[in-house]
Design a protein around this motif. Structure first.
Motif, PDB file in Angstrom:
ATOM      1  N   ALA A   1       0.873  -1.090  -0.081  1.00 31.07           N
ATOM      2  CA  ALA A   1      -0.075   0.079  -0.041  1.00 31.07           C
ATOM      3  C   ALA A   1       0.996   1.263   0.190  1.00 31.07           C
ATOM      4  O   ALA A   1       0.516   2.402  -0.658  1.00 31.07           O
ATOM      5  CB  ALA A   1      -0.904   0.039   1.124  1.00 31.07           C
ATOM      6  N   GLU A   2       2.059   0.986   0.461  1.00 29.05           N
ATOM      7  CA  GLU A   2       3.166   2.463   0.513  1.00 29.05           C
ATOM      8  C   GLU A   2       3.748   2.538  -0.761  1.00 29.05           C
ATOM      9  O   GLU A   2       4.486   3.602  -1.056  1.00 29.05           O
ATOM     10  CB  GLU A   2       4.069   2.119   1.798  1.00 29.05           C
ATOM     11  N   TRP A   3       3.766   1.457  -1.568  1.00 25.04           N
ATOM     12  CA  TRP A   3       4.485   1.703  -2.895  1.00 25.04           C
ATOM     13  C   TRP A   3       3.636   2.600  -3.802  1.00 25.04           C
ATOM     14  O   TRP A   3       4.104   3.314  -4.565  1.00 25.04           O
ATOM     15  CB  TRP A   3       4.267   0.442  -3.761  1.00 25.04           C
ATOM     16  N   VAL A   4       2.312   2.817  -3.568  1.00 23.57           N
ATOM     17  CA  VAL A   4       1.533   3.681  -4.333  1.00 23.57           C
ATOM     18  C   VAL A   4       1.457   4.917  -3.693  1.00 23.57           C
ATOM     19  O   VAL A   4       1.083   5.226  -2.538  1.00 23.57           O
ATOM     20  CB  VAL A   4       0.103   3.169  -4.629  1.00 23.57           C
ATOM     21  N   LYS A   5       1.432   6.208  -4.402  1.00 20.26           N
ATOM     22  CA  LYS A   5       1.206   7.587  -4.043  1.00 20.26           C
ATOM     23  C   LYS A   5       0.352   8.335  -4.704  1.00 20.26           C
ATOM     24  O   LYS A   5       0.331   8.380  -6.100  1.00 20.26           O
ATOM     25  CB  LYS A   5       2.792   8.393  -4.024  1.00 20.26           C
ATOM     26  N   PHE A   6      -0.508   9.082  -4.020  1.00 16.99           N
ATOM     27  CA  PHE A   6      -1.401  10.119  -4.792  1.00 16.99           C
ATOM     28  C   PHE A   6      -2.039  11.025  -3.654  1.00 16.99           C
ATOM     29  O   PHE A   6      -2.043  10.603  -2.365  1.00 16.99           O
ATOM     30  CB  PHE A   6      -2.474   9.453  -5.430  1.00 16.99           C
ATOM     31  N   GLU A   7      -2.084  12.174  -3.963  1.00 16.01           N
ATOM     32  CA  GLU A   7      -2.597  13.314  -3.267  1.00 16.01           C
ATOM     33  C   GLU A   7      -4.026  12.752  -2.464  1.00 16.01           C
ATOM     34  O   GLU A   7      -4.761  12.267  -3.149  1.00 16.01           O
ATOM     35  CB  GLU A   7      -2.732  14.723  -3.813  1.00 16.01           C
ATOM     36  N   ASN A   8      -4.145  13.262  -1.567  1.00 19.97           N
ATOM     37  CA  ASN A   8      -5.399  12.585  -0.730  1.00 19.97           C
ATOM     38  C   ASN A   8      -5.708  11.116  -0.356  1.00 19.97           C
ATOM     39  O   ASN A   8      -6.770  10.596  -0.030  1.00 19.97           O
ATOM     40  CB  ASN A   8      -6.471  13.153  -1.656  1.00 19.97           C
ATOM     41  N   LYS A   9      -4.766  10.357  -0.544  1.00 19.45           N
ATOM     42  CA  LYS A   9      -4.590   9.111  -0.276  1.00 19.45           C
ATOM     43  C   LYS A   9      -5.216   8.694   1.025  1.00 19.45           C
ATOM     44  O   LYS A   9      -4.735   9.431   1.909  1.00 19.45           O
ATOM     45  CB  LYS A   9      -3.269   8.188  -0.458  1.00 19.45           C
ATOM     46  N   TYR A  10      -6.200   7.752   1.273  1.00 17.85           N
ATOM     47  CA  TYR A  10      -6.611   7.682   2.600  1.00 17.85           C
ATOM     48  C   TYR A  10      -6.826   6.047   2.766  1.00 17.85           C
ATOM     49  O   TYR A  10      -7.285   5.152   1.877  1.00 17.85           O
ATOM     50  CB  TYR A  10      -8.046   8.190   2.783  1.00 17.85           C
ATOM     51  N   MET A  11      -6.493   5.426   3.837  1.00 19.58           N
ATOM     52  CA  MET A  11      -6.691   3.973   3.926  1.00 19.58           C
ATOM     53  C   MET A  11      -6.912   3.772   5.441  1.00 19.58           C
ATOM     54  O   MET A  11      -6.557   4.455   6.289  1.00 19.58           O
ATOM     55  CB  MET A  11      -5.716   3.123   3.560  1.00 19.58           C
ATOM     56  N   ARG A  12      -7.738   2.583   5.717  1.00 20.67           N
ATOM     57  CA  ARG A  12      -7.653   2.111   7.081  1.00 20.67           C
ATOM     58  C   ARG A  12      -6.404   1.417   7.283  1.00 20.67           C
ATOM     59  O   ARG A  12      -5.863   0.974   6.570  1.00 20.67           O
ATOM     60  CB  ARG A  12      -8.896   1.166   7.316  1.00 20.67           C
ATOM     61  N   HIS A  13      -6.086   1.400   8.690  1.00 19.90           N
ATOM     62  CA  HIS A  13      -4.879   0.710   9.136  1.00 19.90           C
ATOM     63  C   HIS A  13      -5.057  -0.469   9.748  1.00 19.90           C
ATOM     64  O   HIS A  13      -4.219  -1.128  10.268  1.00 19.90           O
ATOM     65  CB  HIS A  13      -3.842   1.675  10.012  1.00 19.90           C
TER      66      HIS A  13
END
Ligand code: AMP
Ligand code: GLY
Length: 424
Positions: A403-415
């Protein structure tokens, strides 16, 4: 054979990939698809509800099998229309898709055929619903009868909340005509499990179990979403639970639909609650789950196309489904603010890392491919990052790493996707 997949989410991306993995498939089209699907299949700009255009396209391209991923077209009868035109299509007809399309129908079916589910009453009159709620025990659950993007369910802790809920569903019609009828249901406590299955009208073959995470925030806080992540298998879905469900829930549901003259062919998704009084049905869906499909299909060893054709031809009894003896976790990368309001159009970076990584998949949900070949965010749920592992812990660690390989502004995920497995 050429295959057409109908839909545009992460689920459809997983279906497209499973179709491409079949040696019998030469080409896959997807209508309308998304930015990620467009890199593997040919996307055609036809909406999932444009039945006539889809039929014309299937005829022109000589499509050998159409797979309907989404609920809306199924409930509106897309399969009947394709069949009338002698096109092969995978999914339930309109009279069977009602299993998902009407909660009042599915609750009545379960009652009639003694399939375990929560106690309930249905109402078409708001005043009667309110009178019933005055006497009810809380918490209690209100459900809009029809399709409401998984949002038509309100859990009410007291009479005041229930009154507001009746207003939302039946008077203000926040879920549209889905709220013309409302089911009031007993609140159940337990662990939720999703079990997807292939059905050919008579025989049912269940897939590996999964668990969704519907709330937007960590610790199951915040509003309900389409699903923020999944894991498969569920450690709570034991052999004993499976045996009970096969005998009392799965086959009885298929038999009940046949007995009602509503033969079901396609996917039945059983939303189950494992209560202290045994497993009970929370809901039925008439299609793959999203994001359940993103953990279940990557673990399936059987050829999905072969299984779907067996369903259409009523030969499913000849097939045993096979799954890998491992685990998978899918973490949804969303736009911050989903499901309420969010911005889109941001460039996504890092996707190439998935091309070389075995055991890792990135399914696109809300993305767009630009003419310059860039991938932009284009929805609330943007990507589903799935990783496999020998067990759930390993799969979870891998999924969060990827999940950390991918980057974009506003990225949100549950941990905390899959955190429940620590308690198993
Ligand atoms: P549904 O769309 O019917 O699956 O409902 C959405 C979510 O609401 C479910 O995944 C459950 O978390 C919750 N829910 C629905 N019905 C009940 C119930 N009778 N008791 C407790 N929770 C429920
Ligand atoms: N993830 C739940 C659903 O697809 O309805």
């Amino acid at each position: 054979m050429k295959v057409l997949v109908i839909g545009s989410g992460g689920r459809e991306h997983a279906i497209v990939r499973a179709a491409l993995a079949s040696p019998r498939v030469e080409k896959v089209f997807c209508a309308p698809g998304n930015g990620g699907i467009a890199q593997e299949a040919e996307c055609v700009p036809i909406g999932a509800m444009e039945f006539e255009k889809l039929v014309s396209f299937a005829k022109e391209e000589n499509i050998g099998l159409t797979i309907v991923g989404m609920d809306d077209p199924l409930v509106e009868g897309i399969v009947d229309i394709f069949e009338r035109e002698h096109l092969r299509v995978f999914g339930p007809r309109k009279n069977a898709a009602i299993l998902e399309g009407s909660k009042a129908f599915s609750k009545d079916l379960m009652k009639k055929y003694h399939i375990p589910t929560a106690a309930y009453e249905s109402f078409t009159d708001a005043k009667e619903a309110l009178a019933y709620l005055e006497q009810a025990e809380f918490p209690i659950v209100l459900k809009a009868d029809g399709l409401a993007l998984g949002k038509g369910v309100l859990i009410c802790n007291n009479l005041q909340e229930a009154k507001a809920g009746v207003k939302t569903i039946m008077e203000d019609k926040q879920f549209g005509s889905a709220g013309n009828c409302m089911v009031v249901e007993e609140y159940m406590i337990g662990r939720e499990v999703s079990v997807l299955s292939f059905v050919d009208g008579k025989t049912i073959r269940t897939m590996a179990s999964a668990q969704d995470h519907k709330r937007a925030g960590d610790g199951d806080q915040g509003p309900n979403t389409g699903g923020m992540g999944t894991f498969s298998p569920s450690p709570f879905y034991t052999d004993e639970v499976d045996a009970f469900c096969q005998e009392h829930i799965y086959q009885p549901t298929v038999d009940a639909m046949a007995a009602e003259g509503r033969e079901f062919k396609g996917i039945i998704f059983f939303g189950l609650m494992l209560t202290e009084h045994g497993p009970k049905v929370l809901e039925y869906n008439a299609r793959f789950g999203d994001p359940e499909a993103q953990v279940v299909l990557p673990r399936m060893k059987s050829d999905m196309i072969e299984v779907m054709e067996a369903c259409i031809d009523g030969r499913l009894a000849e097939i045993e489904l096979e799954f890998e003896d491992n685990a998978a976790v899918c973490v949804v990368l969303a736009s911050d603010g989903y499901p309420v309001s969010y911005e889109k159009g941001f460039e996504i970076q890092g996707l190439e890392r998935f091309q070389e990584a075995r055991g890792y998949e990135c399914f696109h949900a809300g993305t767009k491919l630009t003419q310059e070949g860039k991938i932009l965010t284009n929805g609330g749920r943007v990507l589903g990052v799935t990783a496999k592992g020998a067990d759930l812990k390993e799969a979870r660690a891998n999924a969060y790493k990827a999940a950390e390989w991918v980057k974009f502004e506003n990225k949100y995920m549950r941990h905390d996707i899959g955190k429940a497995i620590d308690e198993a």
